[in-house]
Design an enzyme around this catalytic site. Structure first.
Site, mmCIF file in Angstrom:
data_model
loop_
_atom_site.group_PDB
_atom_site.id
_atom_site.type_symbol
_atom_site.label_atom_id
_atom_site.label_comp_id
_atom_site.label_asym_id
_atom_site.label_seq_id
_atom_site.Cartn_x
_atom_site.Cartn_y
_atom_site.Cartn_z
ATOM 1 N N THR A 280 40.290 82.523 -59.047
ATOM 2 C CA THR A 280 40.242 81.918 -57.707
ATOM 3 C C THR A 280 39.522 80.569 -57.746
ATOM 4 O O THR A 280 40.060 79.541 -57.319
ATOM 5 C CB THR A 280 39.509 82.868 -56.727
ATOM 6 O OG1 THR A 280 40.200 84.117 -56.721
ATOM 7 C CG2 THR A 280 39.470 82.292 -55.326
ATOM 8 N N LYS B 279 26.141 83.780 -59.338
ATOM 9 C CA LYS B 279 24.802 84.182 -58.871
ATOM 10 C C LYS B 279 24.266 85.428 -59.576
ATOM 11 O O LYS B 279 23.064 85.574 -59.775
ATOM 12 C CB LYS B 279 24.792 84.381 -57.353
ATOM 13 C CG LYS B 279 25.898 85.283 -56.816
ATOM 14 C CD LYS B 279 27.185 84.532 -56.566
ATOM 15 C CE LYS B 279 28.327 85.483 -56.267
ATOM 16 N NZ LYS B 279 29.494 84.867 -55.737
ATOM 17 N N VAL C 267 25.419 79.960 -54.166
ATOM 18 C CA VAL C 267 24.887 80.497 -52.897
ATOM 19 C C VAL C 267 25.576 79.804 -51.724
ATOM 20 O O VAL C 267 25.633 78.573 -51.662
ATOM 21 C CB VAL C 267 23.359 80.272 -52.785
ATOM 22 C CG1 VAL C 267 22.827 80.902 -51.495
ATOM 23 C CG2 VAL C 267 22.626 80.848 -53.980
ATOM 24 N N ILE D 242 28.695 75.472 -48.453
ATOM 25 C CA ILE D 242 27.546 74.824 -47.795
ATOM 26 C C ILE D 242 26.644 74.212 -48.874
ATOM 27 O O ILE D 242 26.260 74.910 -49.809
ATOM 28 C CB ILE D 242 26.694 75.843 -46.993
ATOM 29 C CG1 ILE D 242 27.557 76.625 -45.999
ATOM 30 C CG2 ILE D 242 25.538 75.150 -46.292
ATOM 31 C CD1 ILE D 242 26.789 77.756 -45.294
ATOM 32 N N GLY E 29 40.758 86.268 -51.740
ATOM 33 C CA GLY E 29 39.944 85.665 -52.805
ATOM 34 C C GLY E 29 38.471 85.559 -52.441
ATOM 35 O O GLY E 29 37.724 84.807 -53.063
ATOM 36 N N GLU F 127 34.183 89.840 -54.772
ATOM 37 C CA GLU F 127 33.908 89.840 -56.208
ATOM 38 C C GLU F 127 34.932 90.737 -56.905
ATOM 39 O O GLU F 127 35.542 91.612 -56.266
ATOM 40 C CB GLU F 127 32.497 90.392 -56.460
ATOM 41 C CG GLU F 127 31.385 89.561 -55.880
ATOM 42 C CD GLU F 127 31.379 88.133 -56.412
ATOM 43 O OE1 GLU F 127 31.318 87.928 -57.624
ATOM 44 O OE2 GLU F 127 31.462 87.205 -55.589
ATOM 45 N N ASP G 70 25.494 91.336 -54.059
ATOM 46 C CA ASP G 70 25.809 89.899 -54.149
ATOM 47 C C ASP G 70 24.845 89.092 -53.268
ATOM 48 O O ASP G 70 24.332 88.045 -53.679
ATOM 49 C CB ASP G 70 27.272 89.669 -53.717
ATOM 50 C CG ASP G 70 27.632 88.193 -53.744
ATOM 51 O OD1 ASP G 70 27.793 87.645 -54.841
ATOM 52 O OD2 ASP G 70 27.727 87.595 -52.656
ATOM 53 N N LYS H 171 22.032 86.223 -54.462
ATOM 54 C CA LYS H 171 21.870 84.900 -53.837
ATOM 55 C C LYS H 171 20.451 84.750 -53.279
ATOM 56 O O LYS H 171 19.837 83.670 -53.365
ATOM 57 C CB LYS H 171 22.912 84.730 -52.732
ATOM 58 C CG LYS H 171 24.326 84.630 -53.287
ATOM 59 C CD LYS H 171 25.374 84.871 -52.214
ATOM 60 C CE LYS H 171 26.779 84.647 -52.754
ATOM 61 N NZ LYS H 171 27.821 85.143 -51.849
#
Ligand code: NAP
Ligand code: HSE
Length: 439
Positions: free
Chosen positions: A16, A108, A135, A139, A190, A193, A204, A208
């Site tokens: 992805t 991560k 993370v 952004i 997508g 994980e 997850d 992060k």
């Protein structure tokens, strides 16, 4: 006219994210090269299965099944590790750093498990490790923390850090959609994980949170030292009950530091957020993070937290930093690789983590049950704020939702253990936090 310098990129992992990076670097090459003042050559990409049909087509000669060949190729300047996992990804990362290369990673899980070793290897061999995509997806949060907020001591960072979970929760809340169907959609889009339990069980988000806690406070906190709870036990009925109380439900990472006691707390928990809180209204794959520093006050960051394009945007931003470093010999990062260790900082014990709670119990619909529940809570000094009873789909059962006044993690844990042992309580209790965040 002076010719532009040329830098060569290798991409380990062409799924992805890897395909997204290739696609956007190819599509917008002229603009990106003009902005960076350099020519970029996409040299090779590695996959596990050379025969798999992929959305982004590249010449067969550029595909390899050997990511280490990319990591160790002397002609490659920048290695993007976009495979995932903590085994081969670690080998690839360390091999490239040991050759003084720049490694860019979205991984991560790898950074959380092996960050200290990765940064030490980079320092030892003159390599560099960038991780904007690790993370909050698209952004630029790592950049904000490392550069824009360098003046600050951080008191609280909290936010939605997992796009898959936020997508699932939104679909459950807005469309009453079944959990399994929505999770399958998140995989197809997508967002999830390769092992989706990392998303839905909170790991997850914990990875992060560990990266953010390290950046902000210089301490590596492994998930086994955090409170980590996922979303798999939340039901559409919880959203309805939360709404009657004036809340939405979000999976949050919460990192707090009390600078007076030097206690740090890192936790991942499904949380009731007041409907007026901006984060309560952030939906779908979007992430949102509130960062409070002692100089700037509170700042807020919102954007797509997962998916091919948003993540590629973050990886390409690191490629921009890598090119600046290669061209000028130094980067703009003010903190990160050598984050000062908070030598006096320690994790807050459970009794120092205070808050209000939402407890849902499936109970026998019989006289005296509420009194028994109340008595257990009183025994642990957990004060009840409200009680809502609704019918259950289970015959002879009722759903009991209790909210509490402020208590602490040790008391609520003991209470839940005790409640789960009552004969009149039919299932393991569900615990959500109430996030009284006003910024
Ligand atoms: P993905 O679609 O599963 O792609 C992984 C790629 O790596 C595939 O090309 C796969 O090869 C290859 N690969 C995996 N294990 C391998 C191995 N043992 N040996 C050789 N090649 C191997 O994963 P992704 O979603 O792109 O995620 C990649 C990384 O980015 C992960 O660390 C993930 O946590 C992170 N990330 C993902 C997103 C997102 O929205 N997807 C966002 C931020 C960060 P095949 O294609 O042949 O199987
Ligand atoms: N699986 C992750 C998520 C990918 O859904 O947020 C982005 O890190």
């Amino acid at each position: 006219m002076t010719s532009l310098p040329t830098y060569t990129i290798g991409i380990c992992g062409f799924g992805t994210v890897g395909q997204g990076v290739w696609k956007h670097l190819t599509r917008a090459r002229a603009t990106i090269e003009a902005r960076l003042g350099a020519k970029l050559v996409l040299a090779r990409a590695s996959v596990r299965d050379l025969k798999k049909v992929r959305g982004v087509k590249i010449p067969a000669a550029k595909l390899t099944a050997d990511p280490l060949a990319i990591a160790t190729d002397p002609k490659i300047d920048i290695v993007c590790e976009l495979m995932g996992g903590t085994g081969l990804a670690r080998e690839v990362t360390l091999a490239a750093l040991a050759r003084g290369k720049i490694v860019i990673s979205a991984n991560k899980a790898l950074i959380c498990a092996h960050g200290a070793e990765i940064f030490a290897t980079a320092r030892k061999h003159g390599g560099h490790f960038f991780f904007e995509a690790s993370v909050a997806g698209g952004i630029p949060l790592i950049k904000a923390l490392r550069e824009g907020l360098v003046a600050n001591r951080f008191t609280r960072i909290y936010g939605i850090l997992n796009g898959t979970c936020n997508y699932i929760l939104t679909q459950m809340e807005e469309h009453d959609a079944p959990y399994a169907t929505v999770l399958a959609d998140a995989k197809r889009l997508g967002y999830a994980e390769a092992d989706e339990s990392l998303d839905v069980d909170g790991w997850d988000t914990a990875h992060k949170a560990a990266v953010l806690a390290w950046l902000a406070h210089g301490m590596w906190v492994q998930p086994d030292r955090m409170i980590v709870e996922g979303i798999s036990r939340i039901t559409p009925a919880d959203f309805k009950t939360a709404a009657t109380l004036g809340y939405g439900i979000k999976l949050l990472a919460v990192i707090t530091r009390d600078h007076a006691t030097d206690e740090l707390s890192v936790r991942v928990q499904p949380t009731l957020l007041p409907e007026g809180n901006v984060l309560a209204n952030v939906s779908g794959v979007f992430n949102a993070v509130s960062v409070t520093g002692d100089v700037v006050g509170t700042t807020l960051y919102i954007g797509r937290g997962a998916g091919q394009d948003a993540t590629a945007s973050a990886v390409i931003s690191d490629i921009g930093d890598a090119v600046a470093l290669l061209r000028h010999g130094k980067g703009a990062h003010h903190m990160g690789d050598d984050a000062p260790l908070c030598s006096d900082c320690r994790l807050a014990p459970p009794e120092r983590i205070r808050g209000r709670y939402y407890v849902r119990l499936s109970v026998k619909d019989q006289p005296g049950v509420l009194a028994r529940v109340a008595s257990v809570m009183a025994k642990h000094h957990v004060s009840i704020a409200s009680v809502i009873q609704t019918p259950s789909e289970r015959a002879g059962a009722a759903s009991l939702v209790l909210t509490t006044h402020e208590s602490d993690e040790r008391a609520i844990r003991a209470t839940l253990k005790n409640l789960g042992g009552l004969a009149s309580v039919l299932e393991e209790p569900v615990l959500l936090r109430i996030g009284d965040f006003n910024d």
